[in-house]
Design a protein around this motif. Structure first.
Motif, PDB file in Angstrom:
ATOM      1  N   THR A 162       4.768 -10.925  -3.795  1.00 25.40           N
ATOM      2  CA  THR A 162       6.293 -11.298  -4.600  1.00 25.40           C
ATOM      3  C   THR A 162       7.172 -10.528  -4.382  1.00 25.40           C
ATOM      4  O   THR A 162       7.626  -9.240  -4.810  1.00 25.40           O
ATOM      5  CB  THR A 162       5.588 -10.929  -5.952  1.00 25.40           C
ATOM      6  N   TYR A 190       7.492 -16.346  -4.129  1.00 24.63           N
ATOM      7  CA  TYR A 190       5.650 -15.719  -4.031  1.00 24.63           C
ATOM      8  C   TYR A 190       4.492 -16.357  -3.281  1.00 24.63           C
ATOM      9  O   TYR A 190       5.448 -17.329  -2.638  1.00 24.63           O
ATOM     10  CB  TYR A 190       5.116 -15.815  -5.592  1.00 24.63           C
ATOM     11  N   ASP A 191       4.100 -15.750  -2.337  1.00 24.51           N
ATOM     12  CA  ASP A 191       2.831 -16.415  -1.424  1.00 24.51           C
ATOM     13  C   ASP A 191       1.987 -15.895  -1.896  1.00 24.51           C
ATOM     14  O   ASP A 191       1.544 -14.670  -2.228  1.00 24.51           O
ATOM     15  CB  ASP A 191       3.313 -16.286  -0.545  1.00 24.51           C
ATOM     16  N   SER A 192       0.476 -16.767  -1.445  1.00 27.35           N
ATOM     17  CA  SER A 192      -1.078 -16.448  -1.827  1.00 27.35           C
ATOM     18  C   SER A 192      -1.762 -16.785  -0.941  1.00 27.35           C
ATOM     19  O   SER A 192      -1.849 -17.754  -0.328  1.00 27.35           O
ATOM     20  CB  SER A 192      -1.250 -16.612  -3.415  1.00 27.35           C
ATOM     21  N   ALA A 215       2.897  -8.768   5.047  1.00 23.85           N
ATOM     22  CA  ALA A 215       3.745  -9.733   4.297  1.00 23.85           C
ATOM     23  C   ALA A 215       4.677  -9.489   4.782  1.00 23.85           C
ATOM     24  O   ALA A 215       5.031  -8.446   4.921  1.00 23.85           O
ATOM     25  CB  ALA A 215       3.615 -10.043   2.659  1.00 23.85           C
ATOM     26  N   LYS A 250      12.350 -15.569   1.088  1.00 24.83           N
ATOM     27  CA  LYS A 250      10.801 -15.362   0.149  1.00 24.83           C
ATOM     28  C   LYS A 250       9.559 -14.583   1.274  1.00 24.83           C
ATOM     29  O   LYS A 250       9.864 -14.805   2.313  1.00 24.83           O
ATOM     30  CB  LYS A 250      11.095 -16.716  -0.243  1.00 24.83           C
ATOM     31  N   ASN A 273      -1.432 -11.449  -3.268  1.00 27.13           N
ATOM     32  CA  ASN A 273      -0.202 -12.395  -4.210  1.00 27.13           C
ATOM     33  C   ASN A 273       1.121 -11.022  -3.451  1.00 27.13           C
ATOM     34  O   ASN A 273       0.605 -10.303  -3.947  1.00 27.13           O
ATOM     35  CB  ASN A 273      -0.654 -12.314  -5.057  1.00 27.13           C
ATOM     36  N   ARG A 333      -1.356 -15.176   8.402  1.00 29.15           N
ATOM     37  CA  ARG A 333      -2.654 -16.028   8.635  1.00 29.15           C
ATOM     38  C   ARG A 333      -3.003 -15.901   9.409  1.00 29.15           C
ATOM     39  O   ARG A 333      -2.093 -16.331  10.880  1.00 29.15           O
ATOM     40  CB  ARG A 333      -3.116 -17.402   7.274  1.00 29.15           C
ATOM     41  N   ALA A 360       5.884 -14.119   2.580  1.00 26.47           N
ATOM     42  CA  ALA A 360       5.151 -14.898   3.527  1.00 26.47           C
ATOM     43  C   ALA A 360       4.258 -14.057   4.115  1.00 26.47           C
ATOM     44  O   ALA A 360       4.794 -13.260   4.624  1.00 26.47           O
ATOM     45  CB  ALA A 360       5.857 -15.632   4.347  1.00 26.47           C
TER      46      ALA A 360
END
Length: 1763
Positions: free
Chosen positions: A1254, A1259-1261, A1205, A1164, A1252, A1169, A1166
């Motif tokens: 995807t 998805y990740d945001s 990401a 998925k 976002n 951060r 990621a």
């Protein structure tokens, strides 16, 4: 009498001097005899208005006293005073206000109606109880009493009639007309019984029209009266009559009295407005209202002025006419208005002489006015009298009387009757034959025929007429008897005779001859002639006579012979025996003891006649068993002819013989009931009656049974007939109400109300509204008094946001609700349905803007379309396409449709399907980034999809492939997906829809799309080719696996992601792609082929096309798979540059990534951060990573936001700000590494930026906050979340949450700021503790309930400021049944106390009703918000149930249904729903009906004999309960047949005959009957038996009874009175006598006791000397003209007595025509002379503009000639 001498004391000297000096009127002869001087002039009136008095004086000329009064009075100024004048008596009291009374000033008020001295001036000091007589008498003309016209004159109250004349006793009638006869109004009386209820709170009792008088209403009961008024000007008013008292309503005095259970309303009138009396419900019991008033006849005849004279000089005549006048509108109307009232009698025209001045000789020739051509005057003419209706006793004869006129030629014609009304119309009916009818006169009785014991006596009875002559014409029934028994008290010493001794022959003969005398009458009757002489001179002989049937012809007074059959009754004997005495010449002495009397004493006389049986009488009954009586006749033994019964010996009469007859049962016959009352009182109504077939079971018990109609042989009598076939009075006829102007919120419905008259033929005659005197029903009423559902009120679109280029238009939306009163109110927006985004904003496109320093571009927005055709051959989860092409797809595939644009902002793109605007829904998503997503295709999704970017438009056609690779036809209506897929089981013809090929571009068949410039194409031009491609037999078998077999793969990954599927079918093309140009060329080639080769050529081309598609697609797939072991997404898209974050989702994988070695594991997305503390950045260029907070400074020129990401497949990066996709521009850029750069940031760029990431696995945001100068930010949302199922809800602050209880609610409040902002939570402005806080500022509300409902606020604050966002939490309570039902039960009781009711329930309830009943259904429910209730019947909304009368009450909680019948029974349900859910409750109504049931056999009709039958008994049942048979009157009776029973011999029983006629008609008589003992056999034969056999079983019935016990009455009369009645002819008058009823003993009785007897006349003609009168005429006067046509002369005509020659009243001569009193004369032409006026009316002629008429112009030559 008052006496006077020369002057009455107290007479003013000045006035006396005036009388002496003024010229006096000449004294009459009577005044000179009485020594009185002439009356002086009338004095000035004592009042100027309101009725005053004036007097006149005279002087006594004698030194002695004169008899009589020296003063006389008259009324004057009889006009109403103006309202401001005030009361006359009050004016006299106020004159003393400035005079001190006992040293003090007072304001005096009048005291009226003093019973002791009404003419004294008594006044009361205002504000005190002090009453003082200020003057002994009031001024002349003052009213004695306030409610009377009587006035005070010289201190005395004088009677004044309504004609304002002193001493007159004339009164007003009930209509308010002075000395009227009551014909101008009509009495209206009636009774009203209230039928009020909770649903009908008031009702109209009676409408009392304008001008009505003497109104009185009495209400008895708990209800209350109130008034509504309407003036002639249309002003309306209302008075509640709240308390007892007298008050004015529209200037009409109203007296109202209120008692506990009674109200009395009185109005004297006349009413000055239309009054409508209404009653208001005030109690459970009904009230009764009685009313009476006099209603004016608003249309009356009014006599016109005289018409112009028929001649301008020399004498003419003029007539009046009558016109119909409307009192309300004060205008003349058509005569038919007045003819409607029978009380209205049209006045007779009046005629008078006019213009009697002689015509000057110089007038010349004059024209006669048009109506003067009737010369001589019209006259009455009569036909001869008809024959008298009665030959005696007073009859009537009539004649026709008409008005005729004679023209100059002598022709007589009929004209209108009004032209003759100047003379009395001759009578058309008169009495005749008023003399008494002949009557019987009985003479004295003869001596008794014996000297001892019992004998007989005789008398002569004659028919005497009014002249005392013996004649015929008397009624035989009323003839007194001529023979009766007599008893001599002397005892006889010889054996007693058994019978009375008959009289000697002379006595008998005389009585018989006189008795048999008959006269011819107007009725056919037998008239016998005189008997011939006896055939022998001695001994016994015979006499004969002629008997004729004759009639008297009254007209000719002659006798006519008729056939014998024309005369009724027995024919008198034409032969009889006679005895001429002994033949030896000796006269035997009569001895009563011997047997040689009148008959028995004759030799062998008793042997000549004897009694014999002559058959039987007619059976007393036609069926069912009757009796026949043997006929006994007296016969002549020699001739065998019938003889008089007196000739046979009474003692030898044989006994009466009876026998049974007609023993057969009676056949079925029709029984007829009475006619019902007429359905209409006028027009043409209907009457019905019951007619049924019955069968007589027992005549003794009078028991009958009802049979089927088919058992009666005779035709069935009519059961209906017309009635009241005469015209109705005009009335109001309202039409049906029109539909309501609004469906909710209080509308108006109208109807047409016409004044019509129902005619006698059933038709209607439309009349003007003034014909209908009753108040007009309402033609408009309120309707749909229910609140409307909430709705959005949209404003007009604003102007485009830009002056050039692309912009937006917006409009505001207000949630409103229209209440039942029609008033709109603004409500919370949450109560309206969700509003689509496109409803409040839309794109707009103006001219392209010119950039500074650059030339203006000339290109408009452009859509990059792909002109391709896609054919899906295998199930795939999702496919991506670009607009501009055609797609033939399999069902259940999700489609993403892109619309790539240039020079246009993507959020402004709009989508349409088949010309209809598309909005987002659960099935179709319209994204703000320019794409459209259709979830799991179904047949209804097929169609033409249009993308619009300003003026640019592109289409995309979607078709579905069904079973057996056939195209699925678009459904005609919405069907479920399962129904569409069932096409695979249908036949090929049903599943395949073949469309003919059409060249051209897309067409929308005239839809909105076509008007906006869409290309015209049906979207079906490739259907035929694609269908043939799918049917092509050359496809590899494994290549097109049927999509039906793919259902099991739905739970696996999509075709793009299913690696195993890819390995199993590596060569299978998922979607075949072909250029549209290739297919267009193929279609063009086909169209150019000959018709006969076209089909063969088509097959060849389709097979070639299929091979090309497979080969090209496999080669392209292999080319992609070999180097990288991967394949691209199955999307056929041209390479192009992506300009948005969303566009990157449609990119194919890069070639470098495709060649990067072995496959990596999938994961998925990621986002990396890099969290650090919030910081204030002052650099001109700021570069930061996600997870941080950026505070912009004034010098910041650029901000770069990195987003890294990881994931496999590679994630797609998109950016959003504050939850909305970022719109990229020249200032906001997307870098190649997916970073976001903001150039020259401004305050509008402040917010939360979210990256976002995807891919197919998830998805990740991550967000980053960009603030301005460190001010706090709060990430907020403006959405509304409604939750009814999920256990937990999470929202951002700023949203609205609606959820059910028991849910965990989390409210996120993400804040940012430099320095870091402090977060605080509030509930309803009260600070919350830290226990509710979670990490990162979220607020958790666990297991929420109603107590948690409220406003939650998140406050972010730091050094630079603070910010607060709110979230509203609403707890929803789904509809449910309340535990306590008392409230709704009380509501049902208040709505309909006497109506059956039932409460609905989820499981259902039941209520049983009778047909025609009403019922209340309650729907108990509670919830929050308050549930909206909808009622259903049989699964359909109650509003769609036609014919069902219903009302929804109490905000939907109560449903009232009325007049229920069987068709409306069944299930009624109420649906209660709100945002939290719904609840359905049910109740069933069962209508019980009536029917006939055949019960057990009834009791046998007879216990013996042959007439016994048993009839099956019919019962009327209601739910197996017997009810009154009238309830089953309209039901079909089952046919029943009687059963024989008790057929055996009867015991002996008494049989009786009918009673004989009474021996006396009055005073007490006797009647007898025959009683015998009979026995009825089983065979039906009745045989006589011994009386002893009946006596053992029953008492013998009586055979004698008294009858006619009433008194014997007769008319008696007095002597004729004097002959002094009105004259009816020369010397003829009328005299009267008194006629009264009395007994024969002379006791007077009421006249009704003698009503059955002919009443003697009480009036007759007589000779009178007073009627010896005749008309006397004088000589003609000189002619008024010597020439011309207007000469006229007259003479005096008077009625004088013949003997005294003195004039008498003219009515005494009215029996004869009155001679004419004027005539024309000197009708010769005159010579022409100078032009001058010949009449003094010429000025008036000129004013009336009559100079144009020649007859006026000639008379007024001088005046008419002036200019």
């Amino acid at each position: 009498m008052e006496c006077c001498r020369r002057a009455t004391p107290g007479t003013p000297l000045l006035f006396l001097a005036f009388l002496l000096l003024s010229s006096r009127t000449a004294r009459s002869e009577e005044d000179r005899d009485g020594l009185w001087d002439a009356w002086g002039p009338w004095s000035e009136c004592s009042r100027t208005c309101g009725g005053g008095a004036s007097y006149s004086l005279r002087r006594c000329l004698s030194s002695k006293s004169c008899e009589g009064r020296n003063i006389r009075y008259r009324t004057c100024s009889n006009v109403d005073c103006p309202p401001e004048a005030g009361d006359f008596r009050a004016q006299q009291c106020s004159a003393h206000n400035d005079v001190k009374h006992h040293g003090q000033f007072y304001e005096w008020l009048p005291v009226s109606n003093d019973p002791d001295n009404p003419c004294s001036l008594k006044c009361q000091a205002k504000g005190t109880t002090l009453i003082v007589e200020l003057a002994p008498k009031v001024l002349d003309g003052t009213r004695c009493y306030t409610e009377s016209l009587d006035m005070c004159i010289s201190g005395l109250c004088q009677i004044v009639g309504c004609d304002h004349q002193l001493g007159s006793t004339v009164k007003e009638d009930n209509c308010g007309v002075c000395n009227g006869d009551g014909s101008t109004c009509r009495l209206v009386r009636g009774q009203y019984k209230s039928q009020l209820s909770a649903t009908k709170l008031d009702d109209t009792v009676v409408a009392i029209p304008y001008g009505s008088r003497h109104i009185r209403l009495v209400l008895k009961g708990p209800d209350h009266l109130y008034l509504e008024t309407k003036t002639l000007q249309g002003a309306k008013g209302e008075n509640s009559l709240s308390s007892t008292g007298t008050f004015f309503v529209d200037n009409s005095s109203v007296d109202f009295q209120k008692f506990p259970e009674k109200e009395i309303l009185r109005m004297t009138g006349p009413l000055t407005a239309d009054f409508i009396v209404k009653v208001r419900n005030s109690g459970p019991a009904d009230s009764t209202i009685q009313f009476i008033f006099y209603q004016p006849i608003i249309h009356r005849w009014r006599e016109t002025d005289f018409f112009p004279c028929s001649a301008t000089c020399g004498g003419g005549y003029q007539l009046t006419s009558a016109e119909c006048y409307d009192l309300r509108s004060n205008r003349v109307v058509a005569d038919q208005y007045c003819h409607y009232y029978p009380e209205n009698v049209k006045p007779k025209p009046k005629l008078q002489e006019c213009n009697l001045d002689p015509c000057p000789a110089s007038d010349g020739y004059k024209q006669i006015m048009p109506y003067d051509l009737y010369h001589p005057l019209p006259r009455w003419e009569a036909t001869p009298w008809t024959a008298c209706s009665s030959s005696c006793g007073g009859g009537i004869q009539s004649r026709a009387v008409s008005c005729v006129e004679e023209d100059i030629q002598g022709h007589v014609t009929s004209v209108e009757e009004w032209k003759c009304m100047y003379t009395p119309k001759m009578p058309i009916v008169q009495p005749c034959n008023i003399f008494d009818c002949p009557k019987w006169l009985a003479q004295e009785w003869s001596p008794c025929t014996v000297t001892c014991g019992q004998g007989l006596r005789y008398r002569v009875v004659l028919c005497i007429d009014h002249r005392g002559m013996h004649t015929g014409g008397c009624s035989p029934k009323a003839k007194p008897h001529i023979k009766e028994e007599c008893i001599i008290p002397t005892p006889c010493y010889k054996p007693k005779e058994k019978l009375p001794v008959e009289a000697k022959l002379p006595w008998y003969k005389q009585a018989q001859e006189l008795e048999e005398g008959a006269a011819v009458s107007e009725e056919p009757s037998f008239i016998p002639e005189a008997w011939s002489a006896c055939s022998v001179t001695c001994g016994v002989g015979t006499q004969v006579r002629m008997v004729r049937c004759q009639v008297l012809l009254s007209f000719s007074q002659s006798v006519a012979d008729l056939p014998v059959d024309e005369c009724e009754g027995p024919k008198p004997a034409s032969q009889r025996t006679c005895y001429s005495g002994p033949c030896n010449g000796e006269t035997p002495e009569f001895n009563p003891d011997e047997t040689d009397g009148l008959f028995d004493g004759l030799p062998d006389f008793d042997e000549l006649h004897d009694w014999e049986y002559e058959g039987f009488t007619k059976c007393s009954e036609s069926c069912g068993g009757g009796v026949q009586e043997a006929v006994v006749s007296c016969l002549n033994k020699q001739t065998r002819e019938p003889a008089d019964e007196n000739l046979c010996v009474t003692s030898r009469r044989p006994p009466q013989l009876l026998k049974s007859c007609n023993l057969d049962p009676c056949p079925a016959r029709w029984e007829i009931g009475k006619w019902s009352p007429c359905s209409l009182t006028c027009g043409v109504g209907l009457q019905t009656r019951d007619v049924f077939c019955s069968h007589l079971l027992s005549r003794e018990l009078n028991e009958t049974v009802i049979l089927a109609d088919e058992l009666c042989q005779q035709p069935k009598p009519s059961t209906v007939q017309a009635c009241n076939r005469f015209n109705c009075p005009p009335g109001w006829y309202p039409a049906q109400w029109q539909p309501c102007s609004r469906t909710c919120g209080g509308g108006v419905q109208k109807r047409e109300v016409l004044c019509k008259q129902r005619m006698a033929d059933g038709s209607f005659l439309e009349l003007p509204e003034t014909f209908c005197s009753a108040s007009k029903p309402a033609s408009q009423q309120a309707c749909k008094k229910d609140d409307c559902p909430s709705e959005w009120l949209l404003s007009e679109w604003t102007e485009c946001s830009t002056s050039c280029g692309e912009g937006t238009q917006t409009r505001s939306a207000i949630c409103r609700k229209v209440l039942k009163t029609g008033v709109s109110t603004i409500i919370n927006s949450t109560l309206c349905p969700p509003l689509p985004f496109s409803s409040s904003i839309r794109p707009c496109m103006l001219a392209t803007c010119a950039r500074p320093g650059r030339p203006s571009p000339k290109h408009s927005p452009h859509i990059a379309a792909a002109r391709k055709v896609y054919i899906q051959t295998r199930r795939q989860r999702r496919l991506h396409f670009v607009v501009g092409g055609f797609a033939y797809l399999l069902p259940k595939t999700t489609v993403v449709l892109r619309c790539p644009t240039r020079r246009f902002r993507k959020p402004l793109i709009t989508w349409e399907k088949d010309g209809q605007h598309l909005v987002s829904s659960a099935h179709v998503t319209v994204a703000p980034f320019g794409y459209l997503k259709i979830h799991r295709l179904k047949p209804s999704d097929a169609g033409i999809y249009t993308c619009s970017a300003g003026p640019a438009r592109e289409n995309f056609v979607i078709k579905l492939i069904g079973g057996n690779h056939k195209l699925v036809a678009r459904p005609l209506s919405l069907r479920s997906e399962e129904e569409a897929i069932l096409g695979r089981k249908a036949s090929p013809k049903e599943a395949l829809q073949i469309h003919k090929h059409r060249n051209g571009i897309f067409s929308t068949n005239g839809s909105k799309a076509e008007k906006r410039g869409l290309a015209v194409d049906t979207g079906s031009r490739y259907d035929d080719l694609v269908s043939r491609l799918l049917e092509q037999g050359g496809w590899p078998g494994e290549l097109l696996a049927s999509w039906e077999m793919q259902d099991s793969t739905e739970r696996n990954a999509s075709s793009e992601e299913d690696l195993n599927a890819e390995q199993a079918l590596p060569h299978l093309p998922f979607t075949m792609v072909v250029e549209q140009k290739r297919l267009d060329d193929l279609l063009r080639n086909l169209s150019q082929q000959p018709e006969e080769l076209r089909d063969l050529y088509r097959k060849h081309l389709v097979a070639q096309l299929a091979q090309e598609l497979i080969r090209s697609h496999v080669e392209h797939q292999d080319l992609l798979l070999k180097p990288s072991e991967r394949r691209i997404l199955p999307v056929a898209l041209p390479p192009h540059k992506h300009v948005s974050g969303f566009s990157s989702a449609l990119r194919t994988l890069s070639s470098s990534e495709a060649s990067s070695g072995p496959r990596r594991p999938q994961r998925k997305p990621a986002i990396l951060r890099k969290i650090s503390a919030a910081q204030q950045l002052s650099a001109s260029e700021v570069v930061t990573h996600l997870g941080q907070t950026v505070a912009l400074a004034s010098g910041t020129l650029s901000v770069l936001l990195h987003c890294e990401a990881v994931g496999n497949p590679r994630p797609t990066i998109t950016w959003a700000r504050n939850g909305e996709e970022i719109q990229f521009s020249d200032r906001i850029l997307l870098q190649p590494d997916d970073s976001l750069q903001i150039l020259a940031p401004v305050e509008a760029d402040v917010g939360f930026y979210t990256c976002n990431a995807t891919n197919a696995l998830g998805y990740d945001s991550v967000s980053i906050a960009v603030t301005l100068a460190g001010k706090p930010l709060v990430k907020a949302s403006r959405m509304t979340v409604v939750n009814t199922e999920k256990p937990a809800v999470t929202v951002d602050v700023g949203s609205t949450i609606k959820t059910v209880p028991g849910v965990n609610v989390t409210i996120n409040c993400q804040v940012a700021g430099v320095p870091e902002a402090e977060l605080t939570w509030y509930r309803n402005k009260s600070k919350l503790g830290s226990l509710h806080h979670l990490h990162e500022g979220s607020l958790l509300l666990a297991n929420v309930s109603t107590s948690d409902q409220g406003m939650y606020s998140c406050r972010a604050a730091n050094l630079h400021g603070e910010l607060m966002e709110n979230t509203q939490l609403l707890i929803l309570d789904p509809p449910q049944v309340p535990t306590q039902l008392e409230d709704i039960r009380n509501l049902l009781s208040a709505t309909g106390p006497n109506l059956p009711s039932v409460l609905t329930s989820p499981l259902g309830t039941q209520l049983v009703l009778d047909p025609g009943n009403s019922a209340l259904l309650g729907c108990p429910v509670k919830g929050h918000p308050t549930p909206n209730i909808t009622w259903f019947h049989g699964g359909q909304p109650i509003a769609t149930a036609t014919g069902l009368t219903h009302h929804i009450l109490a905000a939907g909680q109560i449903l009232q249904v009325a007049n229920l019948s069987g068709e409306f029974q069944g299930e009624f349900s109420c649906l209660a729903q709100n945002e939290a859910g719904m609840l359905v409750q049910k109740a069933s109504l069962v209508i019980q009906d009536y029917w006939w049931s055949v019960d057990r056999l009834a009791t046998c009709s007879a216990s013996c004999g042959n007439r016994g039958i048993q009839q099956p008994r019919l019962r009327c049942l209601l739910n197996s309960t017997e009810v009154n048979p009238t309830h089953c009157a309209g039901k079909i009776r089952p046919a029943v047949q009687p059963v024989a029973c008790n057929r055996r011999d009867c015991p002996s029983r008494w049989m009786v005959t009918s009673w004989s006629a009474c021996t006396r008609s009055c005073g007490g008589g006797v009647q007898t009957r025959r009683v015998t003992c009979q026995k009825l056999k089983a065979s039906g034969i009745s045989t006589p038996v011994s009386n002893d056999m009946c006596s053992q079983l029953a008492k013998r019935p009586v055979d004698t009874q008294a009858c006619n016990q009433h008194l014997c009455v007769e008319w008696a009369f007095s002597s004729w009175g004097q002959c002094n009645g009105p004259c009816i002819g020369p010397h003829l008058a009328v005299q009267h006598r008194q006629v009264f009823c009395q007994t024969r003993d002379g006791i007077t009785l009421p006249s009704e006791q003698c009503s059955a007897l002919p009443r003697p006349v009480s009036t007759q003609n007589c000779w009178s000397e007073a009627c010896s009168v005749h008309w006397r005429v004088s000589l003609w006067t000189l002619c008024t003209a010597t020439c011309g046509n207007y000469g006229f002369q007259s003479r005096r005509v008077e009625c004088v007595h013949a003997r005294t020659n003195k004039a008498v009243p003219e009515h005494l001569c009215s029996w004869g025509p009155r001679p004419a009193n004027w005539q024309r004369c000197n009708i010769t032409p005159c010579e022409n002379m100078e032009c001058r006026d010949t009449t003094r009316y010429c000025e008036k002629v000129k004013q009336l503009k009559l100079c144009q008429l020649s007859q006026f112009k000639s008379r007024c030559c001088g005046t008419c000639g002036k200019v």
